[in-house]
Enzyme design. Sequence first.
Site, PDB file in Angstrom:
ATOM      1  CB  SER A   9      -0.935   0.027   1.163  1.00 20.75           C
ATOM      2  OG  SER A   9      -1.447   1.160   1.634  1.00 20.75           O
ATOM      3  CE1 TYR A  34      -3.457  -1.875   5.842  1.00 20.39           C
ATOM      4  CE2 TYR A  34      -3.483   0.393   5.038  1.00 20.39           C
ATOM      5  CZ  TYR A  34      -3.366  -1.134   4.514  1.00 20.39           C
ATOM      6  OH  TYR A  34      -3.571  -1.392   3.211  1.00 20.39           O
TER       7      TYR A  34
END
Length: 259
Positions: free
Chosen positions: A144, A157
């Site tokens: 990501s 995250y």
Amino acid sequence: MTAPAAPSAASRIAVVTGASSGIGAATARQLAEAGYRVVLTARRTDRIEALAKELGAAGHEATAYALDVTDRAAVDEFATAFKTIGVLVNNAGGALGADPVASGDPAEWRQMYETNVIGTLNVTQALLPALTASGDGTVVVLTSTAGHGTYEGGAGYVAAKHAEHVLAETLRLEIVGTPVRVIEVAPGMVKTDEFALTRFGGDQEKAAKVYAGVAAPLTADDVADTITWAITRPSHVNIDLLVVRPRAQASNTKVHRES
């Protein structure tokens, strides 16, 4: 000029983790269209069995296999069942919460690390011998933009995706000279049915705010197209890192939103 060798049968078999929805399911569909036999793994058996049936009806080869990537014994058993593969797409992962470091839930941090990092480690370690034996293997790690830049809220995250990025980068260094490529694809804002909803514990209002005013966030198909393109480059071409964002997103913290 010598023509490149034809792909081996083994190199045309692709395992996709987290294939029950979103980017994983879209990637499985596009790889099948590109001529790969796809092995669909996820915890939700009904979802991957339905996808395998869909792909089979379209004339593609697809196999569903229920798997929790955080269960190492189950992953090792899976590896013994599929000894011949050429592509691994490490897609299983996800985000939980968006709390500041001061109040973040350690249990959520641990779960994200287990799924995004240890899950990727488990499957990659278990399947690397088969990928190498194929003579033309590819490991894809779906990270990501959170793995390449920090932002306030949701540091759990961000930390997990940074670790997953380092895993991919280090693996590439360690296995150079073997017939296995390591590709990292790092998407920015992607609107799928479940990602934001899962992150916010099913809160539809909070999930909707993530994409509010963004005319065209990425879709699962956009990311799947990117993954499939990277995999289908000639064997000697390694796409080390491909960052893909919607046009409206300049960085993790700079997004154009229409009023």
